[in-house]
Every structure is written in C-alpha cells, then in structure tokens.
Scaffold this active site. Sequence first.
Site, short mmCIF file in Angstrom:
data_model
loop_
_atom_site.label_atom_id
_atom_site.label_comp_id
_atom_site.label_asym_id
_atom_site.label_seq_id
_atom_site.Cartn_x
_atom_site.Cartn_y
_atom_site.Cartn_z
N ALA A 109 0.47 -1.22 -0.52
CA ALA A 109 0.30 0.00 -0.25
C ALA A 109 0.99 1.00 -0.58
CB ALA A 109 -1.49 -0.04 1.29
N GLY A 113 -1.41 6.02 -1.92
CA GLY A 113 -2.65 6.85 -2.79
C GLY A 113 -3.30 5.39 -3.64
N CYS A 229 2.41 -0.73 -12.48
CA CYS A 229 2.65 0.25 -13.44
C CYS A 229 4.01 0.12 -14.08
CB CYS A 229 3.51 1.75 -12.10
SG CYS A 229 4.69 1.12 -11.46
C1 LIG Z 1 3.64 -0.17 -6.62
S1 LIG Z 1 4.03 0.15 -5.01
C2 LIG Z 1 2.40 0.28 -3.97
C3 LIG Z 1 2.16 1.90 -5.21
C4 LIG Z 1 0.91 1.83 -3.90
N1 LIG Z 1 0.00 1.05 -3.81
C5 LIG Z 1 0.05 3.20 -3.93
O1 LIG Z 1 -0.64 3.37 -4.57
O2 LIG Z 1 0.36 4.58 -3.21
C6 LIG Z 1 4.31 -1.73 -5.03
C7 LIG Z 1 4.69 -1.34 -2.93
O3 LIG Z 1 4.14 -3.06 -2.87
C8 LIG Z 1 5.78 -2.88 -1.89
N2 LIG Z 1 6.30 -4.68 -1.50
C9 LIG Z 1 7.68 -4.52 -1.64
N3 LIG Z 1 8.04 -5.89 -1.59
C10 LIG Z 1 7.08 -6.86 -1.48
C11 LIG Z 1 6.27 -7.95 -1.31
N4 LIG Z 1 7.64 -9.07 -0.93
N5 LIG Z 1 5.42 -7.68 -0.63
C12 LIG Z 1 4.16 -7.15 -0.45
N6 LIG Z 1 4.90 -5.94 -0.94
C13 LIG Z 1 6.07 -5.59 -1.17
C14 LIG Z 1 6.66 -1.80 -2.52
O4 LIG Z 1 7.34 -1.38 -1.06
C15 LIG Z 1 6.09 -1.42 -2.28
O5 LIG Z 1 5.79 0.11 -1.78
#
Ligand SMILES: C[S@@+](CC[C@H](N)C(=O)[O-])C[C@H]1O[C@@H](n2cnc3c(N)ncnc32)[C@H](O)[C@@H]1O
Length: 475
Positions: A109, A113, A229
């Site tokens: 999360a 956003g 993305c």
């Molecule tokens: C695309 S970003 C999410 C953006 C967020 N949903 C927003 O709209 O603001 C993906 C997120 O997944 C986290 N992440 C990294 N490794 C992960 C894992 N093994 N399991 C779940 N989330 C992970 C990252 O740190 C990052 O914050």
Amino acid sequence: MKLPKEFEAYTEKLMGSELYAQLLQGLAEEPHAFVRTNPFKGASFAICGSKGTVEWYEHGHWFADRPNFTFDPLLHAGVYYVQEKSSMFLAQVLRQHITGPVTMLDMCAAPGGKSTLARVVLPAGSLLVCNEPVKQRAQVLSENVQKCGIAEVIVTNNYPEEYRKAGLMFDVILCDVPCSGEGMFRKDANAIKEWSIGNVDKCSRLQREIVRSAWECLRPGGLLVYSTCTFNAKENEENVQWICKELKGEPVGVDICKEWNICGSLLSGFDAPVYRFIPRYVGDKDCVQGEGLFMAVLRKPGGKVDRKPSTTVKQQNKGRQPVKLNTIWLQNSDDFNIMQEGYSLIAIPKDMQSLYDAVADKLRVLHAGIRLGEVKGKDIVPDQSLALSLLLDREAFPIAELPYEQAIRFLRKEAVTLPIGTPKGFVLITYMGMPLGFEKHLGSRSNNLYPQEWRIKSTYMPDVAPQLYKLINDK
Ligand SMILES: C[S@@+](CC[C@H](N)C(=O)[O-])C[C@H]1O[C@@H](n2cnc3c(N)ncnc32)[C@H](O)[C@@H]1O
C-alpha cells in the site's frame, strides 16, 4: 530519453509499431500534474487553475503547471493528495463492483495513493486494512492514511506470507505489486537505470508469490484487484493468465468509455478484460495524460461479495485495556471503544473492534482508528491523528489560525507566533480553517507538537502559497 535496447525491442513487438510510436511520443513529453481532492475535507474549497477533471473520477484534477505541493499546508492537512490520473481508475473499479460494506486489504500500500482513494470511495460501513512490508515506507503510508482523516482504517507492516499465516479473510484485496516500473520512465529516470530483463522476470516471480498469499486471504466470491505500473505482458497478462489457471480466478470486466483510450490485452490468444494505460500521442493529442498502469479484476469462485467481514482467529488482547475517559475529544464518541496501549490512548470504531483485535493479535499494527493522545503525568497530550481526524470535536480545543508563513514554520516543526489572546494549554493549529496539528501554549512561548518524522525538511520559504484551492465563501 534513452531507453534500454531490450526494452525497445520487446515493447515494440508487444505493442506493434503504431502503438509503440505513440508511446515514444508520449514518453518524450513532461508528465502532467494531477491532484485528487479529499471529498470529506475539501467541501469548503473551490479548486483554482484546474485544466479539467479526470474522466473516471470527478475529484481528480489536472494542472497545466506543477505547483510546489510541499509548500502547500492544505496538502499536509489532507485536503488533497497528489496522484497521477491512471491510478485513479481504481475508483471506477470499486464503485462498479462494491455496492455494500466490505472489508478490504491493500497488500502493497505505500505510500498510500490507492489506499486513500479506496478509503474515500468504499461504501459507508466498510473497513480498510493497508499493509506495507517495508518499515520506512509503512510509516509514510501511516502518515498519509492519517491525513485522509477517516477512522475505519488499520495500517500494518507485514509480508504477504504473514497475512496468509494469520488466517484473516477479506472481501476485496488490492495487490498493487512492486514491478519493473516501465510506466514510470518519464517521471523517474532511476526506473530506466534499474530496468533489465532479469528484473522483469524477478518481479514477475515475486508478484505471483504476493498474489498466491493474498488469494488465500480472499473470501470465496471476493475480488482481487491486480495492478502494476509497467507495460510488459510478463508482469501483466501472463500473471493474470496464471491467476486464472493456477488459482481459478475469474476475470471481471469494468465499464469504460472508448474515449478514455484505455488499451486491452496485448497478449495474443488472451482476451480477458484487462486495462492498460499507455501515455501516448495520437497525432498531436495526448490521449491518456496519465502514466503507465495496468489493472485487472478477478473473482475468487464460490460466492458473492458484499457481506460482513469474517475474522476467524481467536482473540488474545495483547496488553490492550479498555478505558473510560471523561472527554475523548471526538464527535460521535459513542461509536468508539477507547483502549490504552502502554501510554497511548486509541479510539477504535466499535464496528472495527473484532477486525482490529484479530489483526493486532497476529500482525504488526502501526496505526488503527484514531490515536487520541499520550498519557503524560496528569496530562493527555493530544495526537496528530486526532488533529487530522474528520471526527475531531472542534469545540474541544482553542483554535489558533495561522497565516501562510507561520503555517509553514509550524509544518517544519519550528517555533511559531500564536495569535494574541491564544489561551494557555493545548491549542489546535489551523490554516484556512483546516487543522494542521497541535501546539502546547505556555504563555511566553509554545511547544510545537508536530511529529518530527512528518516535518517539511526544506528551509526554502516561498513568497506566496501555491494557489490550488480557495475558500468558497472568500470574496
Ligand atoms: C507499486 S508500490 C505500491 C503503491 C501504492 N499502492 C500506492 O498507490 O501508493 C508497491 C509496494 O510494494 C511494496 N513491496 C515490496 N516488496 C513487497 C513484498 N514482498 N510484498 C508486498 N509488497 C511489497 C513496495 O515497498 C511498494 O511500497
């Protein structure tokens, strides 16, 4: 913009030369600035300088220039959130498919956003758990969730596997998974530097692991929203195909208009409904305006969504004590249970209590409900979460409205000059009528209670405030 050769070859093959040429033209342009007004905090404001609203979300606005958002106190008050347009498509998905109260988990999360968007569009009575495994990012998530001001939220800091083991079940799960970030190429030069075929494969494997854990937390009939993305099919269509085959997910369509210029599946032989946003030009028209995004919705077979949450774990009450207070500074205070954890006082919405107990017993909770304050001797020091809550009782504290420069000083956690006549004690600081936090006024000076980690770190002071919003009744 210099793109990696392997990216160019793969993407041109995937998209075909016409669409790929449109993308290249889109990538050569500057990204647009978009904000999303919080409908619960922005009602008394009119937006200035908006070039138009987002087709799929009426509170999303586009600006011709990029204002210096950091120096706008209204951003810090949670009146709006800076979010690119494509990401707001989540509102279209949730509004179409979720029509009654649900319990939702946002598994990846941070920075928040999509969580804060989901929180404002979910039907009344819904509960949201926002999770982020990376600690520092989870703190930022917690900050943004608190700025949004809605109490029915829990923020956790766990890996998806820990969720699977916890045995909690949700009606809706968003997996906005970490990805190779091709859709961020024009916003973030590092995304280009870090791109490699190897990383695409690594991301694809991690995404499947995340979804596999999430799927076990999804109730039969529940919805998984999968998003990235990035543009490539390995992290997108091929993963959706895998969810269908391996987990028996059933793809679900979302209503869209042709004029939105959203693309469908690019994987030959796979025609499930999927939604790909490609920043691109057709002729001289920027026909998407947002950044790269892919989204798909899958239903877990076996029932229908829109039922009350089920939390199947035994409750243990790790060191949490219900307490009775004479004043809890909230409107609708009867809707809350007040708990003391260590020195912290927390207000948990009664409807969220069983979910909160289940989550808190198994997982690392960073924030839940409204943090009221901290017991210090005979005082209860009011918390930032309370200041930003939509349910703060505005009569509970004297109010000190600050002019722009003082508001920025407050947000930097510097000393501020309170208006003459401000009474001693805890004071709610506002800017354009919106709460920013608390000061403790001692008479000759005052202590700034703004959280250290949230403060604006830059020492720059703009001459004037960014003029994104004006009060509706201001002449
Ligand atoms: C695309 S970003 C999410 C953006 C967020 N949903 C927003 O709209 O603001 C993906 C997120 O997944 C986290 N992440 C990294 N490794 C992960 C894992 N093994 N399991 C779940 N989330 C992970 C990252 O740190 C990052 O914050």
